[in-house]
Design a protein around this motif. Structure first.
Motif, mmCIF file in Angstrom:
data_model
loop_
_atom_site.group_PDB
_atom_site.id
_atom_site.type_symbol
_atom_site.label_atom_id
_atom_site.label_comp_id
_atom_site.label_asym_id
_atom_site.label_seq_id
_atom_site.Cartn_x
_atom_site.Cartn_y
_atom_site.Cartn_z
ATOM 1 N N GLY A 193 -10.490 5.082 9.684
ATOM 2 C CA GLY A 193 -9.951 3.916 8.988
ATOM 3 C C GLY A 193 -11.018 3.178 8.207
ATOM 4 N N ARG A 194 -12.174 3.007 8.830
ATOM 5 C CA ARG A 194 -13.258 2.291 8.160
ATOM 6 C C ARG A 194 -13.766 3.083 6.949
ATOM 7 N NH1 ARG A 194 -15.296 -1.624 5.708
ATOM 8 N NH2 ARG A 194 -17.542 -1.548 5.460
ATOM 9 N N GLU A 201 2.749 11.349 7.258
ATOM 10 C CA GLU A 201 2.779 10.140 6.433
ATOM 11 C C GLU A 201 1.866 10.302 5.220
ATOM 12 O OE1 GLU A 201 1.804 6.365 8.263
ATOM 13 O OE2 GLU A 201 2.689 5.282 6.581
ATOM 14 N N SER A 246 3.628 12.406 2.799
ATOM 15 C CA SER A 246 4.788 11.771 2.159
ATOM 16 C C SER A 246 4.397 10.943 0.940
ATOM 17 C CB SER A 246 5.527 10.883 3.164
ATOM 18 O OG SER A 246 4.829 9.663 3.332
ATOM 19 N N LEU A 305 0.835 -1.206 0.000
ATOM 20 C CA LEU A 305 0.000 0.000 0.000
ATOM 21 C C LEU A 305 0.867 1.253 0.000
ATOM 22 C CD1 LEU A 305 -2.906 -0.774 2.518
ATOM 23 C CD2 LEU A 305 -3.110 -0.341 0.066
ATOM 24 N N SER A 306 1.995 1.182 0.691
ATOM 25 C CA SER A 306 2.864 2.352 0.791
ATOM 26 C C SER A 306 3.737 2.540 -0.437
ATOM 27 C CB SER A 306 3.748 2.229 2.041
ATOM 28 O OG SER A 306 2.945 2.323 3.194
ATOM 29 N N ARG A 366 2.588 1.198 15.703
ATOM 30 C CA ARG A 366 3.063 1.204 14.325
ATOM 31 C C ARG A 366 4.135 2.276 14.122
ATOM 32 N NH1 ARG A 366 1.178 3.899 9.952
ATOM 33 N NH2 ARG A 366 1.585 2.978 7.913
ATOM 34 N N HIS A 395 6.079 -0.814 8.801
ATOM 35 C CA HIS A 395 6.253 0.632 8.906
ATOM 36 C C HIS A 395 7.729 1.009 8.997
ATOM 37 C CE1 HIS A 395 5.036 4.717 9.415
ATOM 38 N NE2 HIS A 395 5.846 4.821 10.442
ATOM 39 N N ARG A 450 -4.747 9.654 5.495
ATOM 40 C CA ARG A 450 -3.533 8.844 5.366
ATOM 41 C C ARG A 450 -3.827 7.509 4.692
ATOM 42 N NH1 ARG A 450 -1.640 5.888 10.477
ATOM 43 N NH2 ARG A 450 -3.615 4.920 9.862
ATOM 44 N N ASP A 451 -4.845 6.814 5.168
ATOM 45 C CA ASP A 451 -5.135 5.501 4.597
ATOM 46 C C ASP A 451 -5.510 5.617 3.117
ATOM 47 O OD1 ASP A 451 -4.615 4.547 7.092
ATOM 48 O OD2 ASP A 451 -6.582 3.643 7.428
ATOM 49 N N ARG A 504 11.204 5.295 2.290
ATOM 50 C CA ARG A 504 10.937 6.715 2.013
ATOM 51 C C ARG A 504 12.204 7.541 2.188
ATOM 52 N NH1 ARG A 504 5.594 6.592 5.576
ATOM 53 N NH2 ARG A 504 4.124 5.832 4.015
ATOM 54 N N HIS A 533 -12.840 -4.496 11.657
ATOM 55 C CA HIS A 533 -13.669 -3.298 11.534
ATOM 56 C C HIS A 533 -13.397 -2.595 10.210
ATOM 57 C CE1 HIS A 533 -15.475 0.613 12.428
ATOM 58 N NE2 HIS A 533 -16.180 -0.017 13.328
ATOM 59 N N ARG A 534 -12.137 -2.493 9.874
ATOM 60 C CA ARG A 534 -11.758 -1.797 8.651
ATOM 61 C C ARG A 534 -12.360 -2.484 7.424
ATOM 62 N NH1 ARG A 534 -7.383 -2.447 5.414
ATOM 63 N NH2 ARG A 534 -6.716 -0.635 4.198
ATOM 64 N N GLY A 580 2.482 -5.117 11.186
ATOM 65 C CA GLY A 580 2.255 -3.692 10.934
ATOM 66 C C GLY A 580 3.449 -2.847 11.324
ATOM 67 N N ARG A 581 4.021 -3.160 12.475
ATOM 68 C CA ARG A 581 5.177 -2.390 12.943
ATOM 69 C C ARG A 581 6.383 -2.604 12.020
ATOM 70 N NH1 ARG A 581 7.615 1.856 14.171
ATOM 71 N NH2 ARG A 581 9.598 1.567 15.223
ATOM 72 N N LEU A 587 -2.333 6.529 1.043
ATOM 73 C CA LEU A 587 -1.473 5.346 0.961
ATOM 74 C C LEU A 587 -1.995 4.380 -0.099
ATOM 75 C CD1 LEU A 587 -0.617 4.451 4.681
ATOM 76 C CD2 LEU A 587 0.984 5.151 2.895
ATOM 77 N N SER A 588 -3.313 4.291 -0.210
ATOM 78 C CA SER A 588 -3.905 3.350 -1.158
ATOM 79 C C SER A 588 -3.906 3.879 -2.580
ATOM 80 C CB SER A 588 -5.337 3.017 -0.732
ATOM 81 O OG SER A 588 -5.316 2.301 0.480
ATOM 82 N N VAL A 597 -11.813 3.517 -0.570
ATOM 83 C CA VAL A 597 -10.740 2.886 -1.343
ATOM 84 C C VAL A 597 -11.289 1.700 -2.147
ATOM 85 C CG1 VAL A 597 -8.644 1.488 -1.120
ATOM 86 C CG2 VAL A 597 -8.844 3.654 0.129
ATOM 87 N N HIS A 650 -11.460 2.949 4.066
ATOM 88 C CA HIS A 650 -11.440 1.659 3.380
ATOM 89 C C HIS A 650 -12.641 1.504 2.450
ATOM 90 C CE1 HIS A 650 -10.116 -2.342 2.540
ATOM 91 N NE2 HIS A 650 -11.340 -2.786 2.759
ATOM 92 N N ARG A 688 1.535 -4.337 -6.696
ATOM 93 C CA ARG A 688 2.955 -4.350 -6.303
ATOM 94 C C ARG A 688 3.356 -5.612 -5.550
ATOM 95 N NH1 ARG A 688 1.731 1.303 -6.019
ATOM 96 N NH2 ARG A 688 0.755 1.046 -3.988
ATOM 97 N N ARG A 698 -9.171 -4.129 14.674
ATOM 98 C CA ARG A 698 -9.095 -3.068 13.674
ATOM 99 C C ARG A 698 -9.203 -3.637 12.255
ATOM 100 N NH1 ARG A 698 -4.999 -1.699 9.776
ATOM 101 N NH2 ARG A 698 -5.433 0.397 9.037
ATOM 102 N N ARG A 705 -11.117 1.338 -6.103
ATOM 103 C CA ARG A 705 -10.535 0.183 -6.796
ATOM 104 C C ARG A 705 -11.547 -0.436 -7.758
ATOM 105 N NH1 ARG A 705 -8.145 -2.135 -1.282
ATOM 106 N NH2 ARG A 705 -6.187 -0.985 -1.220
#
Lengths: 506, 506
Positions: free
Chosen positions: B487-488, B271, B274, A61-62, B110, A491, B57-58, A498, A109-110, A487-488, B61-62, B494, B491, A277, A106, B498
């Motif tokens: 976040g939800r 982020e 970036s 994603l990044s 993260r 990142h 951010r999310d 980056r 939920h996401r 996730g960590r 990133l996507s 996104v 998504h 990717r 998360r 897509r």
């Protein structure tokens, strides 16, 4: 739906043992390569369990090019969902989730699937809504409400809440939180759960009945005999459970995914793939990692791949099978050699009696019986009206796995309760302890292990980051811990990408 | 470090009232636009609080082009960190976090800042480590340990744990979890906390002393008088606190970020930035949203912008200031008009006595005094050796904010404890209830509100998704709930991008 080669099914009536299931997590074709500049990936992720999936998704994603390598033919690692010929689903490994496990919650939920939840235990069949245990030849039976109340109080005495809180004041930082006392941490890590049982017995803090329920609960949680369980780790579980048996149980085996864990794992994989990717190669076994400052090579059964960074999610108990050049520290190799202690079976059993859906069975001290199956509880009602009981062993012998003689399984169940044996239809399971890519289930530490190795296992080596539920900060050994770690690690790699390691190729 | 225009500081010695602070979340220059095809963004995010930041951010990133619009000159919304001329930092709004608040905890982990934690309350100064309250003219004082034990037991009686668990069996799905009884939910939502106090008084379940601590605790949690607090919402807090005063308190005001919330908010913003896909415009007030199937226009004080989707994070109490075409449902507009009830001050006070760091003060029923400041507790030791006490009001009057006459503040503190007034040096605060972009602090529901409006507030309208902590599923009103919502929503957008809405422009 695609099939995986993994998983066993045994049907008593025919005596037939088969292997392989439909699985939403199975990936076919096994490989897909996106073109990347000079075959050099930004990141190679070793392992497509939750840690690897989250890492691969977050990194793609990044913007990074990622190669995901996996020895199995499916995503999910020690967590996957088998679908049988009747379209019933069975969680073969990791299963339950809870909102207090925030990293996996998360994800649910996401993706908008946090409401697709079902509940394992219930009292639908009051006649069988009892928790049975045996200790020192005496059988105890309690209704659920009574058992919860008793265990809440008894476990509080077993643990001593004030001690527990002072040893693990802030569970995500078990060794060195701002409020931790390192000497206390080390002291309780040296103790085994069996040591604590002896203290409790000497002080007569608990009745035989109470110990008859507490010991199998802890042993089931570790998949190991009390002698081999770090009491520090158990204190952390208790703190995670908010110092309550009831609340801890709620987090351990209540809420599962209606569509199975493989459905969630697949969503993460598919999202990574949708970035354009992700390259991946399944049924591909990593053999060696050659780590040099400029680039890291990963040698596999299907070729050699290069990347700027590697995230290894190799499980603790099998990580030593991969050779590292330069070699890993003696301390880390020692940790790999010792490994975690969870060598427990998990077997789903179909029974011709729906009432078993509400039952719970334990063995507190019946060695060697409990080395076959030590606990079980009702889990599902199938479309044919039968129930399933999911049963767990502990300290099982990889040389004596059920597939070698599945006709033993009903007898093992009979050790828990004769009526289970009489109603037995068949079983579905994964042989984690004999699985060359796992050699165990959720990671649980023996005495002394955490103090000595936890930090080392988390430490990066050169371009290789180590991400696994097996050394997670929070819910170590859980799906949640895997998501945390992936996730960590992603990142960290993304930040470095980056900052420039990605630029050299532009 | 950049400055924000927001926040007040009053110094008693000089009588000076100043506005504006250094803030890591301040953004300068206020606008930055990436070139996007025909000025059409994939997504416009309204509001740069945590919900908007996570969403932006999310989504970036996507791969989406995102325009982030914010009325203020900084990120963070109702959460930001002021740095004073001595480089002391003060959390002006949202402050505390906890590992059981998994959405924000995941962000901290993260970004690798989960260890940069400090603790608010402590017993460093045993002489002042007391919790003081007044009810019906009687003052009560208890040491911390005694107070925790008393409140744990008293609150369990106040709540009735079995009732609480049956009303909110699974807190992320407050209205309709798999285990919920909708009739029970509606019944307890109709009740106010004051109704429950009357029941408890009638049944003589608690002593005056116990109520003297419980009432201000709940009122502080709501920033409102008990009469205006939904008892359902309070039950949910109690369940979130694992049915323990001690554990709930641990989640509410213990762990804060060493480098301030603005440090985390900035990380998320940076982020997003970036990615090269974030445009933003601060100090830009949204006036109108014109939502058509093909494209949605957002009219602001600095121009009109178009996007395929909009995520609105407008807070509940000010959302009605933005006009929507087509108009929003009558039900949603009714919810906006009623709003949430949290109209409490939060004021940091410097005191010439370090021992106040360990104190806690409450007022249980001293109307109208508690409409100024109703509770306070020690928070920091400054480099000059003075302590700070953070004090909260409830049901405050926007016409009577401290900046109109800051010399009142020491008197308000004196209502809590005369010695606070005597040691008073000065204060730092944000006037949330008079803030045109907030009109309140963390969202708390009046009786009946959740049952009637919660689902409607979450419901999408056309291309507009509604994401705010104010109607989060889990930790509603918390930073965690904001992260969950952002976040939800991102998504969902996104996935649609897509699936094709992004393709039309290629």
């Amino acid at each position: 739906m695609t099939r995986t080669k993994e998983g066993f099914q045994y049907i008593k009536a025919t005596g037939q043992l088969t292997q392989g299931f439909e699985c939403e997590g199975a990936v076919s074709p096994a490989s897909s390569f996106r073109s990347v500049a000079s075959s050099h990936f930004d990141l190679i992720v070793i392992g497509a369990g939750y840690a690897g999936l989250v890492a691969a998704r977050d990194a793609t994603l990044s913007g990074l090019s990622v190669l995901l390598l996996e020895a199995r033919d499916r995503v999910g690692g020690r967590t996957w969902t088998a679908k049988d010929s009747e379209s019933e689903i069975f969680e073969m490994g990791g299963t339950w989730v809870h909102p207090q496990q925030g990293f996996v919650w998360r994800e649910l939920h996401r993706y908008g699937i946090d409401r697709d939840i079902k509940i394992t235990p219930n009292e639908d069949y009051p006649s069988h809504a009892v928790n049975v245990t045996r200790r020192k030849g005496v059988e105890y039976r309690q209704g659920f409400a009574e058992n919860f109340d008793m265990l809440d109080a008894a476990l509080a005495r077993f643990m001593d809440i004030d001690v527990a809180r002072s040893v693990v004041p802030f569970p995500p930082h078990i060794l060195d939180s701002i409020a931790s006392d390192p000497l206390l941490v080390a002291k309780y890590d040296k103790m085994s759960v069996a040591d604590r049982v002896r203290e409790v017995e000497a002080a007569a803090l608990l009745t035989e009945q109470e110990l008859g329920y507490i010991i199998p609960f802890i042993e089931l949680s570790f998949g190991a005999l009390a002698e081999n369980c770090s009491y520090l780790e158990w204190i952390k579980w208790y703190i995670h459970g908010n110092c309550s048996y009831r609340l801890l149980a709620d987090m351990l085996w209540v809420y599962k995914l209606k569509n199975g864990q493989s459905h969630l794992a697949r969503k993460i994989f598919d999202e990574a793939n949708s970035t354009g990717r992700l390259s991946y190669s399944f049924e591909n076994v990593v053999q060696k990692v050659i780590d040099r400052p400029s680039s890291t090579k990963v040698v596999t059964s299907r070729g050699t791949f290069c990347a700027s960074r590697v995230i290894s999610t190799l499980p603790l108990n099998v990580a030593s099978k991969v050779e590292f050049d330069p070699p890993l520290s003696a301390l880390r190799l020692e940790a790999f050699a010792i490994g975690h202690v969870n060598k427990g079976h998990k077997i789903h059993n179909e029974l011709m009696k729906k009432e078993f859906k509400s039952g719970v069975w334990n063995l507190a001290d019946d060695l060697p019986l409990k080395r076959h199956l030590a606990a079980g509880f009702g889990d599902q009602i199938l479309q044919n009206g039968n129930s399933t009981v999911v049963a767990f062993g502990l300290a099982n012998d990889p040389e004596e796995v059920p597939s070698k003689d599945p006709s033993q399984i009903p007898r093992w169940l009979g050790n828990l309760d004769k009526s289970l044996e009489q109603s037995y239809v068949g079983s579905i399971w994964h042989e984690w302890i004999a699985d060359p890519f796992a050699e165990g289930t959720w990671a649980m530490a023996p005495p002394g292990f955490t103090t000595k190795y936890h930090k080392e296992l988390q430490t990066r080596t050169g371009n290789v980051l180590w991400a696994s539920a097996d050394w997670a900060d929070g819910w170590k050994g859980f799906i949640d811990g895997a998501c945390e770690q992936g996730g960590r690690a992603a990142h960290v790699v993304v930040e470095e990408w980056r900052a420039g390691f990605g630029r050299s190729k532009l």
